[in-house]
Design a protein around this motif. Structure first.
Motif, mmCIF file in Angstrom:
data_model
loop_
_atom_site.group_PDB
_atom_site.id
_atom_site.type_symbol
_atom_site.label_atom_id
_atom_site.label_comp_id
_atom_site.label_asym_id
_atom_site.label_seq_id
_atom_site.Cartn_x
_atom_site.Cartn_y
_atom_site.Cartn_z
ATOM 1 N N TYR A 398 -2.184 23.988 -41.872
ATOM 2 C CA TYR A 398 -0.938 24.651 -41.487
ATOM 3 C C TYR A 398 0.307 23.792 -41.711
ATOM 4 C CZ TYR A 398 2.697 26.326 -38.262
ATOM 5 O OH TYR A 398 3.893 26.707 -37.704
ATOM 6 N N PRO A 399 0.304 22.474 -41.437
ATOM 7 C CA PRO A 399 1.535 21.693 -41.634
ATOM 8 C C PRO A 399 2.059 21.710 -43.069
ATOM 9 C CG PRO A 399 -0.033 20.453 -40.307
ATOM 10 C CD PRO A 399 -0.767 21.643 -40.840
ATOM 11 N N LYS A 400 1.201 22.027 -44.032
ATOM 12 C CA LYS A 400 1.649 22.079 -45.429
ATOM 13 C C LYS A 400 2.633 23.212 -45.662
ATOM 14 C CE LYS A 400 -2.587 19.936 -47.144
ATOM 15 N NZ LYS A 400 -3.807 20.068 -47.986
ATOM 16 N N LEU A 401 2.740 24.124 -44.701
ATOM 17 C CA LEU A 401 3.705 25.218 -44.797
ATOM 18 C C LEU A 401 5.019 24.898 -44.093
ATOM 19 C CD1 LEU A 401 1.336 28.266 -44.096
ATOM 20 C CD2 LEU A 401 1.897 27.199 -46.287
ATOM 21 N N LEU A 402 5.075 23.767 -43.389
ATOM 22 C CA LEU A 402 6.289 23.378 -42.678
ATOM 23 C C LEU A 402 7.243 22.631 -43.603
ATOM 24 C CD1 LEU A 402 4.662 22.101 -39.356
ATOM 25 C CD2 LEU A 402 5.827 24.290 -39.719
ATOM 26 N N ARG A 403 8.463 22.483 -43.152
ATOM 27 C CA ARG A 403 9.461 21.752 -43.924
ATOM 28 C C ARG A 403 9.399 20.259 -43.605
ATOM 29 N NH1 ARG A 403 12.575 26.460 -42.359
ATOM 30 N NH2 ARG A 403 13.286 25.336 -40.510
ATOM 31 N N THR A 404 9.784 19.445 -44.560
ATOM 32 C CA THR A 404 9.896 18.008 -44.316
ATOM 33 C C THR A 404 10.868 17.760 -43.169
ATOM 34 O OG1 THR A 404 9.399 17.385 -46.597
ATOM 35 C CG2 THR A 404 10.658 15.803 -45.299
ATOM 36 N N GLY A 405 10.460 16.919 -42.249
ATOM 37 C CA GLY A 405 11.317 16.594 -41.102
ATOM 38 C C GLY A 405 10.937 17.313 -39.833
ATOM 39 N N GLU A 406 10.153 18.382 -39.936
ATOM 40 C CA GLU A 406 9.693 19.050 -38.721
ATOM 41 C C GLU A 406 8.622 18.185 -38.061
ATOM 42 O OE1 GLU A 406 9.910 23.566 -38.615
ATOM 43 O OE2 GLU A 406 9.219 23.229 -40.658
ATOM 44 N N ASN A 407 8.692 18.083 -36.764
ATOM 45 C CA ASN A 407 7.829 17.150 -36.040
ATOM 46 C C ASN A 407 6.369 17.593 -36.051
ATOM 47 O OD1 ASN A 407 10.100 15.693 -35.413
ATOM 48 N ND2 ASN A 407 10.256 16.442 -33.321
ATOM 49 N N VAL A 408 5.525 16.725 -36.557
ATOM 50 C CA VAL A 408 4.071 16.914 -36.535
ATOM 51 C C VAL A 408 3.462 15.578 -36.127
ATOM 52 C CG1 VAL A 408 1.997 17.482 -37.852
ATOM 53 C CG2 VAL A 408 4.156 18.659 -38.349
ATOM 54 N N GLY A 409 2.571 15.578 -35.148
ATOM 55 C CA GLY A 409 2.018 14.310 -34.683
ATOM 56 C C GLY A 409 0.601 14.460 -34.188
ATOM 57 N N PHE A 410 0.158 13.446 -33.470
ATOM 58 C CA PHE A 410 -1.206 13.472 -32.945
ATOM 59 C C PHE A 410 -1.245 12.855 -31.560
ATOM 60 C CE2 PHE A 410 -0.973 9.259 -34.875
ATOM 61 C CZ PHE A 410 -1.658 8.448 -33.974
#
Length: 600
Positions: A398-410
């Motif tokens: 799913y994160p591959k559909l987000l824009r660069t800079g949108e927060n994704v973490g663990f």
């Protein structure tokens, strides 16, 4: 072809015929007899084609087009990770008894009222040697409660934090599991949930392709061969059925995805939600420390030359060659000297997503995840396949559909607290155990439940020994006392110690078995050397003021004759011997104080 097509086609059947022509797959009718012979079978085939076309975004011609493009890329050996540099993404490790865990758990405790849960349950237990659905497997042999029952208990425990709130649950099934899942829920009164809060969505399969031209394959003259498309279809179904949009409109803020047989995942969901809240993450992955080279995916921040990036899962067989290529062969997926683990945390596929942005992204993409092919070639030229392949997709992409800079973490947690799936049969579990790896079988999953509960007790100050390695049915896992604590009793780490006001007076021997099932049970003074079961219905307040229990107890033991046992016991290779026990069963609301076992 035209002479073999029966007359009087329905609108759906005519559409199927049109789709066959548009996608260049008329070879599928080449062997059909002329005229009206086998008309029913022919029409059923055309309806199958029309159904596949209707379900797949862009229709069957788009599926074939994508198939050709991806198969050609695979034939050329193109690397989808070419030109990216992996970095360690932003995230947090939280030990179970640390202030950080409690800090984020507190935030998650509030956030869970606005969460929705999605169980990905499309698989049968064939890999385990089990013919039924995996969520019907028992989590443990002491109580026998199924994974689905266990998950529903957790949702009810979360709901108890916010009276009046019903947390939505979506279960994704497949053609193999749908009817059995519906029956399991109905026959157990939805395990205490309101049927209105449970939605079942059914995943369908996609056609297989036998060559680089994406030539589709017939399973029989009047049936197209299909295979699973992957768990990424859960996003497509939530979009197509309007569920994600409905959640956004209702003000829901978080969507939690979890797997069918990793029961430990719920132990860490509240702090994962809390981290998502604090950092405004669009997606947070629950992770565990990962041994370098271990066969689980890892979370990485992939940065391109132009500065764009994506935080996503990279499979274990991709990260090592990528790192070696970037370092000139000097360094692959190696251990960090400071921790002994890989720098990249291991993906458990428990995911938390921001519901509003999730709905928007699904609308933008049509719910379609990035797809891939994985053909097994039969020749060096890569023109022949060993068996038909198909397009696949994964929900964690799913994160591959987000824009660069949108927060994704663990959020990373100790493995013993958060990750022990039950998915390997006895033979495979034994092989992994013998190799010093996590077995991921029935025994290791059950033993890890007990291990986690023992660690909770020890963290609260209860006198109980840490489990030592033990081998059962050829599989090694930590095991001593058998301790099963229900979600209603354990779900908040911050308040768990209050269950034991004087923990120095609670002593549990290594040969003991303890089951506690109840929201309001407090234990002051307990000397346990045997088996004790405490069950309390909602509204029953139980105080164990002073209790000593000594009996022959329960013990796990290998089965002597597998064929004489039920399937669920046979696939485990062991059962529980109930030699003796004390049972305290409080079936009516009220306050109960236990001072002397002799008077019970």
């Amino acid at each position: 072809m035209s002479g073999a097509i029966p007359k009087n086609l329905s609108q759906e059947e005519a559409k199927g015929l049109e789709v066959l022509k548009a996608s260049g797959q008329t070879h599928l009718t080449a062997g059909w007899p002329q005229g009206e012979a086998d008309a029913a079978g022919k029409k059923a085939f055309l309806r199958q084609i029309a159904g596949i076309d209707a379900r797949y975004p862009g229709g069957l011609p788009e599926y074939v087009r994508k198939g050709k493009a991806l198969l050609e890329s695979s034939r050329k050996g193109e690397n989808p990770l070419q030109g990216v540099v992996p970095h360690v993404p932003s995230g947090e490790f939280m030990g179970l008894f640390t202030p950080k865990f409690q800090q984020y758990e507190k935030l998650g405790k509030e956030a869970v009222k606005d969460a929705c849960f999605v169980l990905v349950a499309g698989g049968l237990g064939e890999r385990l040697g089990y013919k039924g659905i995996k969520i019907a497997l028992p989590t443990n042999t002491l109580t026998g409660e199924t994974y689905l029952d266990f998950y529903c208990q957790w949702l009810q425990a979360f709901q108890s934090l916010h009276p009046g709130v019903e947390i939505p649950l979506v279960i994704m099934t497949s053609g193999d599991t749908h009817e059995k899942t519906v029956h399991l829920l109905a026959s157990h009164a939805y395990y205490g949930l309101n049927p209105a809060q449970v939605t079942i969505v059914r995943q369908e399969k996609v056609p297989t392709m036998k060559d680089n031209d994406a030539t589709l394959v017939a399973a029989s003259p009047y049936e197209l061969q299909t295979k699973p498309h992957g768990n990424g279809d859960v996003h497509l179904l939530l979009q197509q059925q309007g569920i994600a949009k409905k959640w956004k409109q209702e003000g829901k803020k978080w969507v939690v995805f979890f797997q069918d047989t990793n029961g430990l995942a719920f132990n860490v969901l509240l702090p994962t939600l809390g981290l998502s809240v604090e950092r405004n993450n669009m997606m947070t992955t629950c992770c565990v420390p990962r041994v370098a080279g271990e066969a689980i995916g890892c979370i990485t921040n992939l940065v391109k030359d132009d500065g764009s990036s994506v935080v996503c899962n990279v499979e274990y067989n991709q990260i090592d060659p990528l790192l070696k290529a970037l370092s000139g062969g000097k360094e692959g997926d190696s251990a960090d000297p400071a921790t002994g683990f890989s720098k990249f945390p291991g993906n458990t596929n428990t995911l938390v997503m921001a519901a509003g942005r999730y709905s928007d992204v699904l609308d933008e993409s049509g719910g379609v995840m990035p797809e891939f092919v994985n053909p097994k070639y039969a020749n060096a030229e890569k023109t022949q396949f060993k068996s038909p392949t198909r397009l696949e997709c994964m929900m964690e992409d799913y994160p591959k559909l987000l824009r660069t800079g949108e927060n994704v973490g663990f959020a990373s947690f100790d493995r013993w607290a958060s990750f022990s799936p039950c998915k390997n049969n006895l033979k495979d579990a034994k092989a992994k155990s013998d190799a010093g790896l996590d077995a991921w079988g029935a025994f290791s999953a059950e033993a890890d439940f007990y291990r986690y509960n023992i660690q909770l007790l020890r963290g609260a100050g209860v006198k109980i020994a840490a489990p030592a390695p033990r081998k059962l049915a050829g599989v090694q896992a930590p095991l001593d006392a058998l301790v099963w604590l229900s979600p209603s009793f354990t779900f908040l780490r911050a308040s768990f110690a209050s269950r034991f006001p004087t923990p120095q007076h609670v002593v549990i021997s290594a040969r003991s078995a303890l089951v506690v099932d109840g929201h309001d049970v407090t234990i002051h003074n307990l000397r346990l050397d045997g088996a004790l079961v405490i069950r309390a219905v909602p509204g029953a307040s139980v105080v164990i003021q002073n209790l000593r229990v000594s009996n022959k107890s329960w013990a796990l033991q290998e089965i002597a004759d597998p064929e004489a046992e039920s399937e669920v016991i046979r696939i485990r290779g062991y059962t529980v011997a109930r030699k003796d026990q004390m049972v305290l069963n409080f079936t009516r609301p009220g306050r109960y104080i236990i001072n002397d076992a002799a008077k019970l």
